[in-house]
Design a protein around this motif. Structure first.
Motif, short mmCIF file in Angstrom:
data_model
loop_
_atom_site.label_atom_id
_atom_site.label_comp_id
_atom_site.label_asym_id
_atom_site.label_seq_id
_atom_site.Cartn_x
_atom_site.Cartn_y
_atom_site.Cartn_z
N ARG A 45 1.43 -4.23 2.93
CA ARG A 45 2.41 -3.50 3.28
C ARG A 45 2.18 -1.94 3.22
NH1 ARG A 45 7.11 -5.15 -0.90
NH2 ARG A 45 5.15 -5.10 -2.23
N GLU A 46 2.68 -1.00 3.93
CA GLU A 46 2.40 0.31 4.30
C GLU A 46 0.86 0.68 4.59
OE1 GLU A 46 5.28 2.58 1.22
OE2 GLU A 46 4.75 0.96 0.07
N GLY A 47 0.25 -0.23 5.32
CA GLY A 47 -1.01 0.29 5.75
C GLY A 47 -2.10 0.20 4.78
N ARG A 48 -1.96 -0.61 3.68
CA ARG A 48 -3.29 -0.72 2.80
C ARG A 48 -2.96 -2.17 2.40
NH1 ARG A 48 -1.20 1.37 -2.97
NH2 ARG A 48 0.56 0.18 -3.44
N THR A 49 -4.32 -2.22 1.74
CA THR A 49 -4.42 -3.83 0.98
C THR A 49 -4.75 -3.36 -0.39
OG1 THR A 49 -5.59 -4.64 3.10
CG2 THR A 49 -5.96 -5.76 0.95
N PRO A 106 9.52 -1.96 -0.09
CA PRO A 106 8.18 -1.42 -0.56
C PRO A 106 7.92 -1.24 -2.00
CG PRO A 106 9.35 0.14 0.59
CD PRO A 106 10.24 -0.75 0.75
N GLY A 107 6.69 -1.90 -2.50
CA GLY A 107 6.84 -1.62 -3.96
C GLY A 107 7.30 -2.74 -4.97
N VAL A 108 8.18 -3.57 -4.29
CA VAL A 108 8.81 -4.78 -4.87
C VAL A 108 7.74 -6.02 -4.95
CG1 VAL A 108 10.48 -6.51 -5.34
CG2 VAL A 108 10.91 -4.16 -4.56
N VAL A 109 7.23 -6.40 -6.02
CA VAL A 109 6.65 -7.74 -6.34
C VAL A 109 7.09 -8.72 -7.21
CG1 VAL A 109 4.21 -8.85 -6.71
CG2 VAL A 109 4.35 -6.26 -5.79
N TRP A 110 7.08 -10.02 -6.89
CA TRP A 110 7.78 -10.91 -7.86
C TRP A 110 6.46 -11.65 -8.64
CZ3 TRP A 110 12.99 -11.15 -8.50
CH2 TRP A 110 13.93 -10.57 -7.77
N LYS A 120 9.75 -8.83 -12.08
CA LYS A 120 9.92 -8.17 -11.06
C LYS A 120 9.35 -6.67 -11.23
CE LYS A 120 13.51 -6.10 -7.59
NZ LYS A 120 14.84 -6.13 -7.24
N SER A 121 8.42 -6.42 -10.27
CA SER A 121 7.66 -5.10 -10.28
C SER A 121 8.28 -4.32 -9.15
CB SER A 121 6.42 -5.28 -10.12
OG SER A 121 5.73 -3.84 -9.93
N THR A 122 8.72 -3.06 -9.48
CA THR A 122 9.10 -1.91 -8.31
C THR A 122 7.97 -1.09 -8.16
OG1 THR A 122 10.15 -0.62 -10.09
CG2 THR A 122 11.62 -2.41 -8.83
N ASP A 123 6.77 -1.15 -8.69
CA ASP A 123 5.55 -0.33 -8.64
C ASP A 123 4.44 -0.77 -7.95
OD1 ASP A 123 4.90 -1.30 -10.83
OD2 ASP A 123 5.01 0.45 -12.15
N TYR A 124 4.40 -1.77 -7.16
CA TYR A 124 3.50 -2.48 -6.60
C TYR A 124 2.51 -3.37 -7.65
CZ TYR A 124 4.34 1.08 -2.73
OH TYR A 124 5.17 1.83 -2.00
N VAL A 360 -6.37 -4.80 5.96
CA VAL A 360 -5.87 -3.53 6.52
C VAL A 360 -6.74 -2.18 5.99
CG1 VAL A 360 -3.93 -1.77 6.34
CG2 VAL A 360 -3.29 -4.40 6.39
N GLY A 361 -7.01 -1.40 7.07
CA GLY A 361 -7.96 -0.34 6.59
C GLY A 361 -9.34 -0.75 6.44
N THR A 362 -10.26 0.00 5.78
CA THR A 362 -11.70 -0.33 5.69
C THR A 362 -11.85 -0.60 4.24
OG1 THR A 362 -12.03 2.12 5.31
CG2 THR A 362 -12.24 1.23 7.55
#
Length: 362
Positions: A45-49, A106-110, A120-124, A360-362
């Motif tokens: 998400r958000e253009g990064r890996t 964005p930022g949410v990971v279970w 639950k995480s709200t900071d990736y 995503v990206g390089t």
């Protein structure tokens, strides 16, 4: 040029592989060697890996580590990413699942863990908070442990509502309609033949669930004997095992864009846990389980190793890539929806988790 990243978590470390054609692969050296990696999440998400890995050190215990440079470097919170409070009288034993939420969150990971718990995480994925609604559920004392442990192994947030589904061994499927504040069992139609009441409200040993990409209320489940579909968000389940060589197994995958397409990898009865007739094959449905197609091109003639519940995954490319690894340490990749497979690597330790993504990206 698109590069595909394939992450393989094993009993003794993590391997990363990359490919530009999904036919030939460049494999990294092992990372976290001699540590168990039971879960991997790839967040694009958000253009990064970002790669997240649930790592278990038999000396230091489990934690979540993160990499934003495709595994060149890793970070870990100083005091651990997932841990119970002092008053919870529990310790995390294994991190079974890491699941990034939708792009709208964005930022949410279970995370799903052992003992049975959801976080639950709200900071990736840097820090996780215990879901008290499930941990304090009155049924928790009656949930048991599957053969591999007491696992919350599937966490599926809905992309269109506040619904979240969790599947556990053993306990069955539970659903929250309020983002995790409260939970109720949703197992009507799923068999628990090994219990005195074969159709209990909860207690089923569901091995894996997956959500349809187009119909968010449609779910698929691979049970401890039984393959099921629900069209009403888990309120009721119906068998879709007809046409399969066995209804036992661990894997359940769904297509990232197309409705009605799912993959399973059947195993013989739970007493043996090998592919039927020792012939490894993936089975795909394109009509929500009304029929199944056997897919074994490129797979070995004989195989006596099982494929575990998270040792399989799909990417989001076209055609979709399908990937899985065996307990014998061989990983296979398909670049054509599973119609044919090639070997990525062999002779690894037991494969526990496989995840793939376009980088995503390089």
């Amino acid at each position: 040029m698109t590069t595909t990243l394939l992450a393989v978590g094993t009993k003794k470390g993590l391997w990363l592989a990359t490919s530009t054609d999904r036919l030939t692969w460049t494999l990294s050296e092992p990372q976290f060697l001699m540590q168990e990696v039971a879960s991997v999440g790839i967040d694009t998400r958000e253009g990064r890996t970002r790669i997240m890995a649930g790592v278990l050190s038999y000396h230091w215990g489990p934690t979540v580590v993160c990499s934003d440079d495709l595994g060149v470097t890793w970070s870990e919170p100083e005091h651990g990413a997932i841990k119970f409070g002092a008053d919870d009288d529990a310790a995390v034993e294994r991190i079974w699942q890491l699941h990034p939420d939708s792009a709208d969150r964005p930022g949410v990971v279970w995370a799903g863990c052992e003992p049975i718990s959801v976080w639950k995480s709200t900071d990736y994925g840097e820090h996780f908070e215990l879901n008290r609604g499930l941990w304090d559920h009155p049924h928790r004392s009656e949930w048991g442990a599957g053969f591999g442990g007491a696992a919350a192994h599937s966490v599926l947030p809905s992309p269109v509502s506040d619904a979240v589904h969790v599947a556990m061994s053993t306990g069955g499927v539970y659903r929250s309609d309020d983002g995790g504040a409260s939970w109720a069992p949703r197992n009507k139609g799923i068999s628990a033949y090994f219990m005195p009441d074969p159709n209990p409200e909860f207690g089923q040993c569901v091995h894996k669930i997956a959500r349809d990409a187009v119909e968010p209320n449609r779910l698929y489940a691979q049970n401890h004997h039984g393959v099921y579909r629900s069209d009403d968000s888990g309120e009721t389940w119906e068998s879709i095992a007809d046409g399969l060589p066995a209804d036992f197994g661990f894997v359940m995958l769904t297509h990232p864009r197309r409705s009605g397409t799912a993959w399973v990898i059947p195993l013989k009865a739970d007493g043996e846990r090998i592919p039927p007739d020792a012939k490894l094959a993936v089975h795909r449905t394109d009509d929500a389980g009304s029929s199944w197609r056997r897919l074994d091109q490129g797979l070995p003639d004989h195989e006596y190793n099982a494929v575990l519940r998270d040792a399989a995954g799909v990417d989001t490319l076209e055609p979709v890539g399908v990937y899985f690894g065996t307990r014998g340490g061989t990983v296979y990749a398909s670049a054509d929806d599973g119609a044919s497979f090639t070997e990525v690597v062999s002779h690894l330790p037991d494969v526990l988790c496989v995840r793939a993504s376009a980088v995503v990206g390089t």
